[in-house]
Write a protein that holds these residues in place. Structure first.
Motif, PDB file in Angstrom:
ATOM      1  N   GLY A  31      35.450  42.321  32.259  1.00 32.67           N
ATOM      2  CA  GLY A  31      35.972  41.095  31.632  1.00 32.67           C
ATOM      3  C   GLY A  31      34.887  40.032  31.546  1.00 32.67           C
ATOM      4  O   GLY A  31      34.715  39.378  30.510  1.00 32.67           O
ATOM      5  N   SER A  41      36.130  48.168  42.037  1.00 32.20           N
ATOM      6  CA  SER A  41      36.932  47.251  41.220  1.00 32.20           C
ATOM      7  C   SER A  41      36.034  46.734  40.105  1.00 32.20           C
ATOM      8  O   SER A  41      35.190  45.868  40.335  1.00 32.20           O
ATOM      9  N   ARG A  42      36.215  47.319  38.925  1.00 31.04           N
ATOM     10  CA  ARG A  42      35.264  47.036  37.844  1.00 31.04           C
ATOM     11  C   ARG A  42      35.843  46.113  36.779  1.00 31.04           C
ATOM     12  O   ARG A  42      35.149  45.731  35.863  1.00 31.04           O
ATOM     13  N   TRP A  43      37.113  45.760  36.866  1.00 37.89           N
ATOM     14  CA  TRP A  43      37.721  44.981  35.774  1.00 37.89           C
ATOM     15  C   TRP A  43      37.073  43.617  35.612  1.00 37.89           C
ATOM     16  O   TRP A  43      36.853  43.153  34.503  1.00 37.89           O
ATOM     17  N   ARG A  93      44.183  36.713  35.599  1.00 40.54           N
ATOM     18  CA  ARG A  93      43.739  37.218  36.893  1.00 40.54           C
ATOM     19  C   ARG A  93      43.930  36.141  37.962  1.00 40.54           C
ATOM     20  O   ARG A  93      44.300  36.424  39.089  1.00 40.54           O
ATOM     21  N   TYR A 118      42.371  37.773  30.062  1.00 43.88           N
ATOM     22  CA  TYR A 118      42.322  38.519  31.333  1.00 43.88           C
ATOM     23  C   TYR A 118      41.821  37.616  32.454  1.00 43.88           C
ATOM     24  O   TYR A 118      42.428  37.559  33.534  1.00 43.88           O
ATOM     25  N   SER A 160      39.194  38.956  26.691  1.00 43.15           N
ATOM     26  CA  SER A 160      38.568  38.802  28.013  1.00 43.15           C
ATOM     27  C   SER A 160      38.953  37.472  28.656  1.00 43.15           C
ATOM     28  O   SER A 160      39.207  37.410  29.858  1.00 43.15           O
TER      29      SER A 160
END
Ligand code: HEM
Length: 335
Positions: free
Chosen positions: A132, A126-128, A193, A189, A186
């Protein structure tokens, strides 16, 4: 606290902060309060709070060797050790720290677990969050560094170079910097999130939303100032230089958007030492990151250990040898 309330309170607080600078329309004295007094109080809160917390951390006992590791520790010569995952000396610790601070290495290793079809647990990368977080922090750093143009005359050359580089990709009519776009995307996001993912929403606190909304407010007010509601940038620079030379002087034509920006910035820096944003200096004081994993090579003794009177087995046997032998209990020494 209910989820909607967790977001509404910080939103209301930021809205009030945006409205407060309307008071500057009352005249020069009110302008002086918003341009000089509030930023000075905020700086005082920032420095005193920052120093207080860092000194407290530096004084905290770290009696145990507790680096967080994820690989083979250095042991026997023929066993390959993992120098980054299990740093055994100061160089390796410094290198791991460098990768963590500048590239958020541990976030890159982030993984997630999902229940597929309601029963199969599947793990994946999970790289988001890493992307971000990295995009946000790097653009924030560049933006703050670029602001040096307001505080230096002649402008500090690296600030000019960075500004030129950042404006290389300037989009259409809006003279926005590349970092302005990156930070807005970013931050959006990072905010959503916490709203969209049920797990992250569950663990989010009002203070998490407050920090994000405050930074978003600072960025949006800055971007609006640069693109739509222009302010007198020369007057801002005169104010900034007058402040750092301790001779505060406020021009009356700076403009309301600047006071909104400054009010949000002042609140952000005053709040910084008392918030989770202190993770920035905190990483340097984190024993799980700044200690080396050398517990096989070095005996770590808790320096705060209270001296304890011990009763060794040898002493025990000396004391009870006769009854032990009489009862048929084996002893190490016969007498
Ligand atoms: C946490 C600190 C701060 C952040 C994150 C921040 C952020 C931003 C951003 C994103 C912009 C949009 C344009 C750009 O990227 O340069 C901007 C513009 C601006 N900021 Fe800040 N700012 C901060 C502190 C300050 C301070 C202390 C001042 C006072 C000197 C200031 C004055 C301005 C001005 C005058 C502009 C408009 C620039 C222009 O029109 O060229 N900012 N800010």
């Amino acid at each position: 606290m209910n989820n909607a309330v967790k977001i509404l309170y910080p939103l209301a607080a930021v809205t009030i902060l945006v409205l407060l600078p309307l008071l500057t329309l009352l005249g020069p004295s009110a302008e002086f309060v918003f341009a000089v007094i509030i930023p000075c109080l905020a700086l005082a809160a920032f420095f005193s709070g920052f120093i207080y917390r860092v000194v407290r951390w530096a004084q905290s006992p770290v009696p145990f060797n507790i680096p967080s590791v994820g690989g083979q520790e250095k042991s026997l010569p023929w066993i390959k050790d993992d120098k980054i995952e299990s740093p055994g000396n100061n160089w390796a610790v410094t290198w791991r720290m460098f990768l963590e601070i500048f590239f958020f290495r541990s976030l890159f290793r982030n993984s997630r677990a999902d229940l597929v079809a309601g029963q199969r647990l599947v793990y994946g990368g999970s790289r988001w969050l890493w992307l971000g977080g990295l995009a946000f922090h790097w653009s924030l750093f560049i933006i703050i560094f670029r602001h040096l143009r307001f505080f230096t005359e002649p402008v500090f050359p690296p600030a000019t170079w960075l500004t030129n580089l950042d404006s290389l990709f300037q989009f259409s009519l809006a003279t926005l910097f590349l970092t302005d776009f990156i930070i807005l995307i970013s931050l959006t996001y990072l905010f959503f999130r916490r709203v969209v993912s049920p797990q992250v929403k569950y663990i989010s606190l009002a203070s998490d939303y407050l920090a994000l909304l405050l930074i978003l407010g600072v960025v949006i007010s800055g971007v609006l100032m640069r693109s739509i509601f222009k302010v007198d940038v020369d007057a801002v620079k005169r104010l900034a230089i007058s402040m750092i030379t301790f001779k505060p002087a406020v021009d009356s034509n700076i403009g309301l958007p600047f006071y909104i920006h400054l009010m949000l910035v002042s609140t952000l820096i005053a709040y910084f030492p008392f918030s989770k944003m202190m993770h920035a200096p905190g990483i340097l004081f984190s024993p799980t990151r700044n200690m080396k994993n050398d517990s096989r090579a070095v005996r770590h003794i808790n320096p705060w250990n209270h001296p304890v009177r011990v009763h060794t087995y040898e002493e025990y046997e000396d004391e009870f040898r006769k009854p032990m032998m009489a009862a048929g209990i084996p002893v190490e020494k016969k007498q």
